[in-house]
Design an enzyme around this catalytic site. Structure first.
Site, PDB file in Angstrom:
ATOM      1  CG  ASP A 143      45.472  -4.842 -24.176  1.00  0.00           C
ATOM      2  OD1 ASP A 143      44.451  -3.757 -24.851  1.00  0.00           O
ATOM      3  OD2 ASP A 143      45.403  -5.142 -23.163  1.00  0.00           O
ATOM      4  CD  GLU A 193      39.330  -4.643 -22.607  1.00  0.00           C
ATOM      5  OE1 GLU A 193      38.065  -4.887 -22.390  1.00  0.00           O
ATOM      6  OE2 GLU A 193      39.902  -5.444 -23.270  1.00  0.00           O
TER       7      GLU A 193
END
Length: 489
Positions: free
Chosen positions: A123, A190
């Site tokens: 991400d 994250e």
């Protein structure tokens, strides 16, 4: 005693002090770097770059509210991974957590050996609206030029996710099979705290009683010219990361019309509290992990700097004062304090009933959430300020810098990048590693790529890019590391 004797005694003491300082400085020299044979690992650099370029084009953007996230992009990326790396998907076992986090299991031939975990996240943070025109290439185009792949996530952290997959593919093509179990995690959240990705993986390991000898995640790099006074490249293999605490400060008042303000308002009470925090930084110093870092690096500095660090008993205050003036060095010394959000009245001519501020602390491993809250209360010392916790987690335990795993990482870095100064480091931000520490004996944070200070500005910023040479070396590093980890059973 005559003046002559006093002066003689003073001169003798000064001479002795000078001799001690010079002797300690002479002793304070770098350890000899043991040459590590260069790894000869042939990989297809252009193919790696093209695969990262394709990966960047998936807008796997994490946003503050999950309802705003386009998870179709995440699903499309996962499908692309399966098509692009068929050998990995066919020969390794795959588990999914909360639909989008992937955990590959490469089963080893010796089940009694402790496993290891290599992790990356795919991400990315958003591009700030309105800044797209400042990019040399569109942030999600994945443009490849003669030296770099451009785009959001190339550094943080799709670059490492893709090079991990390339390394696995390379080893599988060579018919390599590990002795120990190896896990590779690609997490999806994250950038917003890892609540559904790395946390779920850690829970799975705990529930299944899978003990990891060590884990490796993002963190620092091979730093080129980024440490003042240190000429050699420095590989900072981070052994811990700071904790996190956000406090909300609230000041109350009666409010009213701005034309008749009282001597103190909610805003002025809150402002004074913030000023008090700014003027009283959390105490820090060169001790613990901070001392370990600079003890290694300072040995490679010019004579005058080495003299200071070799004699901290004499120059300690001077060193800490100078380091406190530099943002990056100051973050290594102490828990940092950063007011980040303010709110008051909704109209310019109305006195607020309450004024709020959020203050973020990155907690040094010497401190704790509890100690920082106590410190804040003591510094503000105002019963009119209400202090509440918004978010918190403790600093990570400090992993060993003397373990076989640390030495393995150091050797792998030197085999790929050449002679390096290898130091244990401190991650000042947050990574997935804080989730893995509950199931790993040691957790390390290091990306096997060489960066300059200019390249580092791409993190969460404009013109993020990574060199094709770095991508090549990262694949070589992970390939070498996996094979060598079998030699350290």
């Amino acid at each position: 005693m005559t003046i002559k004797k006093i002066l003689f005694g003073f001169a003798a003491a000064l001479l002795l002090l000078t001799a001690i300082v010079l002797f300690r400085t002479w002793q304070f020299k770098p350890a000899a770097i043991t040459p590590i044979p260069a790894a000869n690992i042939a990989v297809n650099s252009q193919q790696i770059a093209e695969h990262l370029s394709q990966a960047v084009q998936f807008k796997t953007i994490s946003k503050e509210y999950r309802s705003d996230i386009d998870y179709q992009q995440f699903s499309a990326f996962i499908s692309w991974l399966e098509q692009t790396y068929p050998d990995v998907h066919q020969q390794l076992e795959l588990k999914k957590f909360n639909d989008y986090t992937l955990l590959f299991h490469w089963r080893g031939s010796e089940a009694n050996k402790k496993a290891i975990l290599l992790s990356a996240h795919y991400d990315v943070v958003p591009v700030i609206a309105g800044t797209e025109s400042l990019w040399s290439h569109p942030p999600f185009a994945g443009t490849i030029d003669s030296e770099h792949v451009w785009g959001r996530g190339t550094l943080d952290d799709k670059g490492s996710a893709i090079t991990l997959m390339e390394a696995l593919t390379h080893l599988l093509a060579k018919d390599y099979r590990p002795h120990r179990d190896i896990y590779i995690a690609l997490t999806h959240d994250e950038e917003i705290g890892s609540k559904y990705g790395a946390a779920a993986i850690a829970d799975y390991f705990a529930d299944a009683a899978i003990a990891l000898e060590w884990s490796l995640d993002e963190g620092s790099f091979v730093l080129d010219g980024m440490i003042p006074g240190v000429e050699p490249k420095v590989a900072s293999i981070n052994v811990t990361e700071k904790g996190y605490l956000t406090l909300e400060l609230i000041a109350h008042s009666k409010g009213g019309h701005s034309s008749m303000p009282p001597s103190e308002t909610a805003v002025s009470i809150l402002a004074q509290a913030i000023v008090n925090l700014k003027n009283a930084p959390v105490p820090g110093g060169l001790e613990g992990i901070s001392a370990q870092i600079y003890d290694k690096m300072a040995r490679h500095m010019p004579f005058s700097s080495r003299m200071l660090f070799a004699n901290k008993w004499l120059f300690g205050s001077l060193i800490e004062n100078k380091m406190s003036e530099m943002n990056s060095a100051n973050a290594m010394l102490r828990t940092t304090t950063a007011p980040t959000m303010l709110s008051g009245s909704e109209k310019s001519n109305v006195l607020p009933i309450e004024a709020k501020a959020k203050v973020n602390f990155r907690i040094h491993p010497r401190d704790s959430v509890e100690s920082i809250i106590a410190y804040v209360n003591a510094v503000i010392d105002d019963p009119r300020i209400e202090i509440g916790i918004v978010e918190q987690f403790e600093p990570s335990p400090v992993s060993s810098s003397e373990s076989p795993a640390f030495k393995l990482l150091a050797n792998a870095a030197q085999s790929i990048h050449g002679d390096l100064v290898v130091v244990p480091g401190l991650t000042v931000g947050g990574t997935d590693s804080r989730r893995y520490q509950q199931v790993a004996d040691d957790s390390y944070r290091f990306l096997p790529m060489t960066l300059t200070s200019q390249e580092l500005t791409g993190f969460h910023g404009t013109n993020e890019k990574i060199s094709i040479e770095n991508l090549t070396k990262a694949v070589q590093f992970y390939s070498y590391l996996i094979k060598q980890s079998d030699q350290n059973l």
